[in-house]
Design a protein around this motif. Structure first.
Motif, PDB file in Angstrom:
ATOM      1  N   PRO B 129      19.361  53.564  57.227  1.00 42.09           N
ATOM      2  CA  PRO B 129      20.096  53.958  58.574  1.00 42.09           C
ATOM      3  C   PRO B 129      19.411  53.632  59.822  1.00 42.09           C
ATOM      4  CG  PRO B 129      19.482  55.733  57.226  1.00 42.09           C
ATOM      5  CD  PRO B 129      19.117  54.773  56.402  1.00 42.09           C
ATOM      6  N   ASP B 148      25.380  49.374  62.865  1.00 38.82           N
ATOM      7  CA  ASP B 148      25.995  48.887  61.598  1.00 38.82           C
ATOM      8  C   ASP B 148      25.643  49.416  60.411  1.00 38.82           C
ATOM      9  OD1 ASP B 148      23.550  47.842  61.761  1.00 38.82           O
ATOM     10  OD2 ASP B 148      24.006  45.657  61.160  1.00 38.82           O
ATOM     11  N   TYR B 149      25.049  50.630  60.159  1.00 38.09           N
ATOM     12  CA  TYR B 149      24.824  51.169  59.018  1.00 38.09           C
ATOM     13  C   TYR B 149      26.079  51.485  58.319  1.00 38.09           C
ATOM     14  CZ  TYR B 149      22.744  53.904  55.310  1.00 38.09           C
ATOM     15  OH  TYR B 149      22.282  54.452  54.119  1.00 38.09           O
ATOM     16  N   TRP B 150      25.880  50.962  56.912  1.00 37.18           N
ATOM     17  CA  TRP B 150      27.330  51.105  56.170  1.00 37.18           C
ATOM     18  C   TRP B 150      27.502  52.575  55.875  1.00 37.18           C
ATOM     19  CZ3 TRP B 150      26.929  53.949  51.630  1.00 37.18           C
ATOM     20  CH2 TRP B 150      25.764  54.024  51.200  1.00 37.18           C
ATOM     21  N   GLY B 151      26.772  53.397  55.984  1.00 32.56           N
ATOM     22  CA  GLY B 151      26.771  54.900  55.706  1.00 32.56           C
ATOM     23  C   GLY B 151      27.130  55.607  57.158  1.00 32.56           C
ATOM     24  N   GLY B 152      27.380  55.089  58.087  1.00 28.14           N
ATOM     25  CA  GLY B 152      27.608  55.582  59.191  1.00 28.14           C
ATOM     26  C   GLY B 152      26.536  55.745  60.290  1.00 28.14           C
ATOM     27  N   ARG B 153      26.659  55.494  61.594  1.00 25.23           N
ATOM     28  CA  ARG B 153      25.690  55.328  62.450  1.00 25.23           C
ATOM     29  C   ARG B 153      24.831  56.820  62.487  1.00 25.23           C
ATOM     30  NH1 ARG B 153      23.352  56.350  67.118  1.00 25.23           N
ATOM     31  NH2 ARG B 153      22.695  54.792  68.569  1.00 25.23           N
ATOM     32  N   THR B 154      23.629  56.681  62.612  1.00 25.42           N
ATOM     33  CA  THR B 154      22.939  58.159  62.878  1.00 25.42           C
ATOM     34  C   THR B 154      23.390  58.822  64.113  1.00 25.42           C
ATOM     35  OG1 THR B 154      21.169  57.122  63.850  1.00 25.42           O
ATOM     36  CG2 THR B 154      20.987  57.020  61.327  1.00 25.42           C
ATOM     37  N   PHE B 155      22.962  59.984  64.190  1.00 29.33           N
ATOM     38  CA  PHE B 155      23.387  60.627  65.046  1.00 29.33           C
ATOM     39  C   PHE B 155      22.285  60.422  66.272  1.00 29.33           C
ATOM     40  CE2 PHE B 155      25.646  63.856  62.213  1.00 29.33           C
ATOM     41  CZ  PHE B 155      26.762  63.299  62.413  1.00 29.33           C
ATOM     42  N   ASP B 157      19.482  58.559  68.223  1.00 28.24           N
ATOM     43  CA  ASP B 157      19.334  56.962  68.491  1.00 28.24           C
ATOM     44  C   ASP B 157      17.961  56.383  68.127  1.00 28.24           C
ATOM     45  OD1 ASP B 157      21.776  56.905  70.117  1.00 28.24           O
ATOM     46  OD2 ASP B 157      20.844  57.918  71.669  1.00 28.24           O
TER      47      ASP B 157
END
Lengths: 389, 415
Positions: B129, B148-155, B157
């Motif tokens: 991530p 573009d992280y497949w598991g969802g963008r981290t909260f 930055d």
């Protein structure tokens, strides 16, 4: 465990697990002890005092991350004196799902009814009632992969059709989504950066589009749309068409509306932890409310007619939902906090649909999606309010 | 120090594992209950015999340099992590052929050391991530959240990790608002709570034990080892020296993982220790090695020497690496009990455990057999503790102490 030879024994059962704790099932240590003694008696065991026993069985009801672990130490009387190590037998069985504890009743009582449970994250659930009588007929379950259409058959929900959601970009973390039943077609599904619409006629099909279509956040009575940030888990704050003259507010997670005289007031649970009240002209920040990030409105018919359901802001293993009245712009608790075993990941006003395709005025309930920390599963509940004791 | 997840020369710690997971994905992960969940691999299957496994690789996943995480890239990474495996790509899958039946291979692959890394031109990239945006070895690591992280963008930055700071320095940075998360020494956790700090503890997941350099040499040697074990006042070590920062242990694995660790006694029995000591006329003086740079190890060592002396045993503390007995600290390798026990045995120099079946009973028998060898005297399981800044939200820690920074976000104080 098979006991042979020694017929007289003493059995001690001690609990080292979460068994018997509130919200963790109705099976008690006494139930297990009784069951154990019954089975041993059926094998020919006789239970006597420790001094007279040929064998001592000490059963510890323990647990690990996934299972209940029951440990039996069997010591024969002769061996006890000579210091021989007791025989140990260990069995394990899966820990059941936890059950929520309902809070004590208050002026209004908040109830929850289980709708659906699954391993994958549930984003929203919509129930279509059989007309008349509000008997459920169909249920839609939205998750990251699509919408599953269930039919109630012989008291069981049977999957009837799965409509896949197509999208090219990865979903954001803490994925959210909303189902909206429609009158001219079956439903719309809103996800971050993706909008899906079904056909109006059978066979049912769904087409998904990439784009930032505003999500409906209001009710049938108080309509409002808001732009959802496609790579985040919150709304940007842009409102369509707006609350009166106000077309923006702070970025927010959820919203609730309720009537005040001839106008409608809106509450927004903002990303910064504050709650904003919009009346069409001013954007007021409420005082310390102790609310979490999810709020929704319900029309119970009790009290002023409309209440706001709000999650608590605790970080513990259980979450809470509580109903509030908002007289004079200051929220006041209208029910006891309903404890939910797990964390609430979604709370939407439920717009009841009918089998004939239309939507009722509805809004008398909300759908809460909960992640049960104990089991890891997601559970959807319908939350309803009843008037007082 | 490198960030390479396969570099076994790195000191194993919760922090290094947690950081590795921010940069490198594994094929599968273990959730908080120790259950397997898909990660880079969406599905997997094994052929009869548990030697040949096939993991389908998730499509559309990219490394931080934008190149695709292909089955070939995954296979190359896994070959580097374990040269004993035969690993190759097959269509959109990776096949792993193990030397011996390996029923718990997915759980093994969930360990951070099997993080999938791409090594090209001296650069190391992952598909996790966060992307590496700066790296000053041993001093500072800068990470940027991937859109573009497949598991969802981290909260978050970005994250900056400062390394090599003492616990005291870390606490000062927290107080100055220059850090949002800092580590807390196990023996300081209670103090930090009393000071009103936001403190989070993991389950007790770092093993502290005495390990003999050699197998039991004789019956007498066994009696002396047993006497040493019985003389140790683990309760006092935990309550006084650690201020409750751990849990006494008589087992190899912690009770929250197995549910049966209470079967292995931890109580001091000085009378029996003295009796056993009395049965051996000539007792050698053992040297006890410990990490002299670890203040906690030093005080525990001193207490062990004292307890042993009460039983008539002579222990000489030393920083020599060739001591008769060593005080070791080993973080749990996995939330899977069998993987954790196997890894712990390897780290302690014990024979590999033999599991007869998948049952709890089978695990107990394997663990008990290792303890019966008398190579190890269990002492304690320590908790991982962190202190959090006021604005940090949604901090979650796996029971084994692993941080999940990808879920953290920073909020403002509530009004």
């Amino acid at each position: 465990m098979v006991v042979t030879g020694a017929r007289t024994m003493t059995v001690e059962v001690s609990n080292r697990s979460s068994l018997g704790k509130p919200g963790l099932g109705s099976t008690t240590v006494d139930d297990i002890r009784r069951g154990l003694l019954t089975q041993l008696a059926a094998l020919g065991a006789r239970f006597v005092n420790a001094e007279q026993a040929a064998a001592t069985v000490r059963v510890s009801l323990s647990e690990n991350l996934q299972n209940y672990v029951w440990v039996a130490k069997l010591q024969l009387g002769a061996n006890q004196a000579s210091g021989v190590e007791p025989a140990v037998v260990i069995v394990s069985l899966p820990r059941p799902e936890t059950r929520a504890v309902e809070a004590e009743a208050a002026a209004m009582v908040l109830h929850k009814t289980s709708l659906w449970s699954q391993q994958d994250r549930i984003l929203d659930v919509a129930v279509m009632e059989r007309n008349p009588g509000r008997n459920p007929a169909h249920m839609l379950v939205l998750d990251s992969r699509g919408v599953v259409f269930y039919r109630l058959q012989d008291g069981q929900w049977q999957a009837e059709q799965t409509l896949a959601i197509t999208h090219s970009r990865p979903w954001p973390r803490d994925l959210r989504g909303r189902l909206q039943l429609r009158q001219d077609h079956v439903f719309d599904a809103y996800l971050p950066g993706v909008f899906c619409r079904t056909t109006a006629t059978s066979p049912l099909a769904m087409t998904c589009y990439e784009g930032d279509d505003a999500w409906p956040i209001g009710t049938n009575l108080f309509s409002l749309n808001a732009v959802f940030s496609s790579s985040r888990n919150y709304f940007s704050g842009a409102l369509l068409p707006g609350v009166g003259k106000q077309t923006t507010t702070a970025p927010f997670y959820s919203a609730a509306s309720f009537p005040r005289g001839q106008s409608t007031l809106w509450l927004f649970a903002a990303v910064d932890g504050q709650v904003h009240l919009l009346d069409g002209a001013t954007d007021q920040v409420m005082g310390k409310l102790g609310w979490g990030s999810d709020i929704a409105s319900v029309r119970s018919g009790c009290g002023s007619g409309w209440q706001v359901l709000a999650t608590g802001n605790g970080d513990g293993s259980t979450d809470t939902v509580r109903a509030f009245e908002v007289p004079g712009g200051e929220p006041m608790a209208a029910s006891a906090a309903l404890e939910i075993a797990g964390g609430i990941t979604g709370l939407w006003t439920e717009t009841a649909g009918t089998e004939s395709g239309g939507t009722e005025s509805g809004e008398s309930s909300a759908v809460a999606v909960v992640r049960n920390w104990e089991t890891g599963r997601y559970e959807a509940f319908r939350l309803t309010l009843t008037c007082g004791r | 120090m490198t960030l390479d997840p396969t570099d076994s020369s790195q000191p194993d710690s919760w922090a290094t594992r947690s950081l590795s997971r921010l940069i490198f994905d594994t094929l599968v992960i273990l959730d908080g209950r120790g259950q397997l969940q898909p990660a880079l691999s969406s599905t997997w299957q094994v052929e009869p015999g548990n030697q040949r496994w096939q993991f389908s690789i998730r499509r559309g996943v990219t490394f931080q340099d934008g190149t695709a995480v292909s089955p070939d890239a995954v296979a190359a990474s896994l070959r580097s992590a374990n040269p004993n495996w035969k690993v190759f790509a097959s269509g959109q899958a990776v096949v792993i052929e193990c030397e011996a039946p390996t029923a718990n291979l997915p759980a093994i692959l969930a360990q951070s050391r099997y993080g999938v890394a791409k090594r090209a031109g001296g650069k190391l990239t992952g598909s996790g991530p966060f992307a590496i945006s700066g790296w000053d070895p041993g001093k500072k690591l800068s990470l940027t959240g991937r859109d573009d992280y497949w598991g969802g963008r981290t909260f978050l930055d970005a994250i900056e990790i400062a390394m090599g700071k003492s616990f005291r320095e870390q606490m000062i940075l927290l107080d100055l608002g220059k850090a949002d998360v800092v580590g807390v020494a196990p023996d300081q956790a209670r103090h930090a709570v009393l000071e009103g700090r936001r403190v989070e503890n993991s389950a007790p997941a770092e093993y502290m034990a005495l390990v003999f350099a050699r197998d039991r040499q004789s019956v007498e040697d066994g009696k002396l080892r047993q006497a040493l074990g019985l003389s140790l006042d683990r309760e006092s070590m935990n309550n006084v020296l650690l201020q409750g920062g751990g849990e006494p242990s008589g087992a190899l694995l912690p009770d929250w993982m197995t549910g049966y660790a209470f079967l292995f006694p931890t109580a001091v029995d000085m009378r029996r220790a003295q009796l056993l000591r009395g049965e051996v006329p000539q007792a050698p003086a053992w040297t006890l090695g410990y990490d002299t740079s670890d203040p906690l190890a030093r005080v525990i060592t001193e207490r062990i020497v004292l307890n042993a002396s009460d039983a008539g045993l002579r222990l000489q503390a030393t920083n020599s690496s060739t001591a008769d007995v060593r005080l070791v600290r080993v973080p749990l390798a996995s939330l899977d009990a069998r993987v954790a026990l196997t890894s712990l045995a390897a780290r302690l120099g014990l024979p590999q455990p033999k599991f007869n079946d998948d049952s709890a009973d089978g695990l107990y028998i394997a663990e008990n057999a290792l303890l019966q060898s008398q190579r190890v005297i269990p002492l304690l399981y320590l908790r991982s503790t962190v202190a959090l800044g006021a604005g940090l939200r949604n901090w979650t820690e796996a029971p084994d102490g692993g941080w999940q920074l990808q879920n953290v976000w920073l909020g403002t104080e509530k009004p």
